[in-house]
Design an enzyme around this catalytic site. Structure first.
Site, PDB file in Angstrom:
ATOM      1  N   SER A  96      16.177 -12.924   2.760  1.00 47.09           N
ATOM      2  CA  SER A  96      14.906 -12.298   2.359  1.00 47.09           C
ATOM      3  C   SER A  96      14.788 -10.996   3.135  1.00 47.09           C
ATOM      4  O   SER A  96      14.539 -11.017   4.345  1.00 47.09           O
ATOM      5  CB  SER A  96      13.721 -13.185   2.729  1.00 47.09           C
ATOM      6  OG  SER A  96      13.845 -14.453   2.161  1.00 47.09           O
ATOM      7  N   LYS A 171      10.246 -12.002  -4.004  1.00 44.94           N
ATOM      8  CA  LYS A 171      10.146 -12.840  -2.795  1.00 44.94           C
ATOM      9  C   LYS A 171       8.969 -12.377  -1.916  1.00 44.94           C
ATOM     10  O   LYS A 171       8.252 -13.192  -1.331  1.00 44.94           O
ATOM     11  CB  LYS A 171      11.468 -12.775  -2.020  1.00 44.94           C
ATOM     12  CG  LYS A 171      11.467 -13.482  -0.679  1.00 44.94           C
ATOM     13  CD  LYS A 171      11.368 -14.993  -0.788  1.00 44.94           C
ATOM     14  CE  LYS A 171      11.299 -15.630   0.596  1.00 44.94           C
ATOM     15  NZ  LYS A 171      11.165 -17.074   0.563  1.00 44.94           N
ATOM     16  N   LYS A 239       8.166 -11.253   9.782  1.00 41.90           N
ATOM     17  CA  LYS A 239       9.212 -10.359   9.260  1.00 41.90           C
ATOM     18  C   LYS A 239       8.964 -10.055   7.775  1.00 41.90           C
ATOM     19  O   LYS A 239       9.000  -8.911   7.338  1.00 41.90           O
ATOM     20  CB  LYS A 239      10.573 -11.044   9.481  1.00 41.90           C
ATOM     21  CG  LYS A 239      11.801 -10.338   8.979  1.00 41.90           C
ATOM     22  CD  LYS A 239      12.358 -10.822   7.664  1.00 41.90           C
ATOM     23  CE  LYS A 239      12.746 -12.274   7.589  1.00 41.90           C
ATOM     24  NZ  LYS A 239      13.306 -12.670   6.297  1.00 41.90           N
TER      25      LYS A 239
HETATM   26  P1  NAD Z   1      18.749 -18.745  10.659  1.00 43.90           P
HETATM   27  O1  NAD Z   1      18.349 -17.849  11.766  1.00 43.90           O
HETATM   28  O2  NAD Z   1      18.652 -20.223  10.829  1.00 43.90           O
HETATM   29  O3  NAD Z   1      20.267 -18.429  10.197  1.00 43.90           O
HETATM   30  C1  NAD Z   1      20.817 -17.144  10.116  1.00 43.90           C
HETATM   31  C2  NAD Z   1      22.286 -17.245  10.469  1.00 43.90           C
HETATM   32  O4  NAD Z   1      22.887 -15.952  10.279  1.00 43.90           O
HETATM   33  C3  NAD Z   1      22.539 -17.646  11.929  1.00 43.90           C
HETATM   34  O5  NAD Z   1      23.353 -18.789  11.993  1.00 43.90           O
HETATM   35  C4  NAD Z   1      23.219 -16.410  12.522  1.00 43.90           C
HETATM   36  O6  NAD Z   1      24.182 -16.752  13.501  1.00 43.90           O
HETATM   37  C5  NAD Z   1      23.858 -15.787  11.295  1.00 43.90           C
HETATM   38  N1  NAD Z   1      24.160 -14.352  11.435  1.00 43.90           N
HETATM   39  C6  NAD Z   1      23.319 -13.366  11.811  1.00 43.90           C
HETATM   40  N2  NAD Z   1      23.955 -12.187  11.806  1.00 43.90           N
HETATM   41  C7  NAD Z   1      25.231 -12.441  11.421  1.00 43.90           C
HETATM   42  C8  NAD Z   1      26.379 -11.615  11.238  1.00 43.90           C
HETATM   43  N3  NAD Z   1      26.350 -10.288  11.437  1.00 43.90           N
HETATM   44  N4  NAD Z   1      27.528 -12.215  10.851  1.00 43.90           N
HETATM   45  C9  NAD Z   1      27.597 -13.551  10.648  1.00 43.90           C
HETATM   46  N5  NAD Z   1      26.544 -14.371  10.791  1.00 43.90           N
HETATM   47  C10 NAD Z   1      25.367 -13.814  11.179  1.00 43.90           C
HETATM   48  O7  NAD Z   1      17.866 -18.276   9.385  1.00 43.90           O
HETATM   49  P2  NAD Z   1      17.522 -19.114   8.082  1.00 43.90           P
HETATM   50  O8  NAD Z   1      16.265 -19.896   8.315  1.00 43.90           O
HETATM   51  O9  NAD Z   1      18.746 -19.781   7.569  1.00 43.90           O
HETATM   52  O10 NAD Z   1      17.083 -17.913   7.097  1.00 43.90           O
HETATM   53  C11 NAD Z   1      18.026 -17.058   6.475  1.00 43.90           C
HETATM   54  C12 NAD Z   1      17.269 -16.194   5.475  1.00 43.90           C
HETATM   55  O11 NAD Z   1      16.653 -17.049   4.492  1.00 43.90           O
HETATM   56  C13 NAD Z   1      16.138 -15.362   6.096  1.00 43.90           C
HETATM   57  O12 NAD Z   1      16.083 -14.105   5.470  1.00 43.90           O
HETATM   58  C14 NAD Z   1      14.894 -16.183   5.801  1.00 43.90           C
HETATM   59  O13 NAD Z   1      13.713 -15.390   5.740  1.00 43.90           O
HETATM   60  C15 NAD Z   1      15.252 -16.767   4.442  1.00 43.90           C
HETATM   61  N6  NAD Z   1      14.552 -18.021   4.110  1.00 43.90           N
HETATM   62  C16 NAD Z   1      14.401 -19.009   5.049  1.00 43.90           C
HETATM   63  C17 NAD Z   1      13.733 -20.177   4.703  1.00 43.90           C
HETATM   64  C18 NAD Z   1      13.506 -21.280   5.711  1.00 43.90           C
HETATM   65  O14 NAD Z   1      12.682 -22.184   5.425  1.00 43.90           O
HETATM   66  N7  NAD Z   1      14.199 -21.276   6.838  1.00 43.90           N
HETATM   67  C19 NAD Z   1      13.224 -20.347   3.408  1.00 43.90           C
HETATM   68  C20 NAD Z   1      13.439 -19.352   2.455  1.00 43.90           C
HETATM   69  C21 NAD Z   1      14.098 -18.171   2.823  1.00 43.90           C
END
Ligand code: NAD
Length: 295
Positions: A96, A171, A239
């Site tokens: 997102s 979104k 964010k």
């Molecule tokens: P998270 O922080 O749990 O996971 C993100 C992952 O990305 C981490 O494991 C991190 O190590 C990895 N990462 C970051 N930079 C990187 C890079 N340069 N190379 C490789 N890996 C890298 O986040 P999440 O909760 O999984 O959310 C991910 C996205 O989905 C966000 O944009 C969030 O807003 C969106 N989202 C989350 C939810 C939720 O309920 N958690 C729901 C809908 C949407």
């Protein structure tokens, strides 16, 4: 067809697992989460040695990282996947992020003959695990047609909303509606209790009417239990609402409700509540009223 998956966090790990279960050849990378990489390998995925390694092997690279700087780093950083991707390959960014950033990223990829869809999701971890996420997609129709079966393995709803960036605009709409809904729910439950009615009765009486919602069913019980375990963290919602503010500014769109809830969330963050679920918006009202919501 080989699918690369970069970012195995709360959402990315179960999404990648569902692709492996569906029989796709999947190669994964997450330089900050080696445990998650091992877990995927145990399920049948291959571990890439870097994002660039994933890019060199995959026909489609999925990114699921926190925000636009992370997407840019994963694709164009020192070990960026896009540096090694083939002409005609596709980036499917499920993070997102600001729609303006999606368009900037696509402009860079297009120079290399790489296609892209922005495909953020709604649904959270439980739906990522069940493979029932809702995808909001932006990009060319022909690229969408190539990718929609893959997205359907991770979600139960896949809707193309328009050209590149349209997925993330949608979104942002989703995030405004959820944030304002949660704030309204917290405000009303707190006020109702202070006026002498049991919160459980308020919830039971109105959940089947016009004020009832998915947000109410998910968040009212959490608020009454004082259970703020995420779920979706306040900090991630800040964010998203900051991205709403940035996007709205570019077209002069009025967003007074988003601005108000964003300020409330920032106060919660400064009080040390940023890692709690967004249902912790209730804490804002509890602090001001000096009263705790109960069952
Ligand atoms: P998270 O922080 O749990 O996971 C993100 C992952 O990305 C981490 O494991 C991190 O190590 C990895 N990462 C970051 N930079 C990187 C890079 N340069 N190379 C490789 N890996 C890298 O986040 P999440 O909760 O999984 O959310 C991910 C996205 O989905 C966000 O944009 C969030 O807003 C969106 N989202 C989350 C939810 C939720 O309920 N958690 C729901 C809908 C949407």
């Amino acid at each position: 067809m080989k699918i690369g998956f970069i970012g195995l966090g709360i959402m990315g790990k179960p999404m990648a697992k569902n692709l492996v279960k569906a029989g796709y050849d999947v190669i994964v990378a997450d330089k900050f989460a080696p445990g998650a990489v091992e877990e995927l390998v145990a399920c049948g995925a291959k571990a890439g040695s870097s994002n660039m390694d994933v890019g060199s092997q995959a026909d489609i690279v999925i990114t699921m990282v926190p925000n636009s700087p992370h997407v840019k780093e994963a694709l164009f950083g020192e070990d960026g996947a896009a540096k090694a991707m083939k002409k005609g390959a596709i980036v499917l960014d499920c993070s997102s992020i600001n729609p303006i950033a999606s368009r900037e990223i696509y402009a860079e990829l297009e120079k290399q003959g790489i296609e892209m869809l922005d495909a953020p999701v709604s649904g959270g971890e439980p739906k990522a695990i069940d493979g029932t996420l809702a995808f909001m997609v932006g990009g060319k129709q022909e690229v969408f047609d190539q990718c929609k079966d893959i997205l359907a393995k991770m979600g139960s709803s896949v809707v193309r909303c328009g050209e590149i960036g349209a997925g993330n605009v949608t979104k942002l709409c989703n995030q405004t509606i959820v944030a304002v809904n949660i704030a309204a729910l917290a405000e009303a439950m707190q006020m109702g209790q202070m006026c002498g009615v049991e919160p459980q009765k308020i919830y039971e009486a109105i959940k089947g009417g016009l004020a009832g919602s998915t947000v109410m069913n998910a968040k009212a019980p959490m608020m009454m239990d004082q259970n703020f375990q995420p779920g979706f963290r306040i900090d991630l919602h800040i964010k998203d609402l900051n991205n709403v503010v940035d996007a709205a500014k570019t077209v002069d769109a009025p967003i007074p409700l988003t601005q108000t809830v964003l300020e409330m969330m920032k106060i919660l963050h400064h009080d040390g509540n940023g890692s709690y679920d967004h249902s912790a918006l209730l804490k804002y009202y509890q602090k001001l009223s000096g009263e705790t919501l109960h069952h």
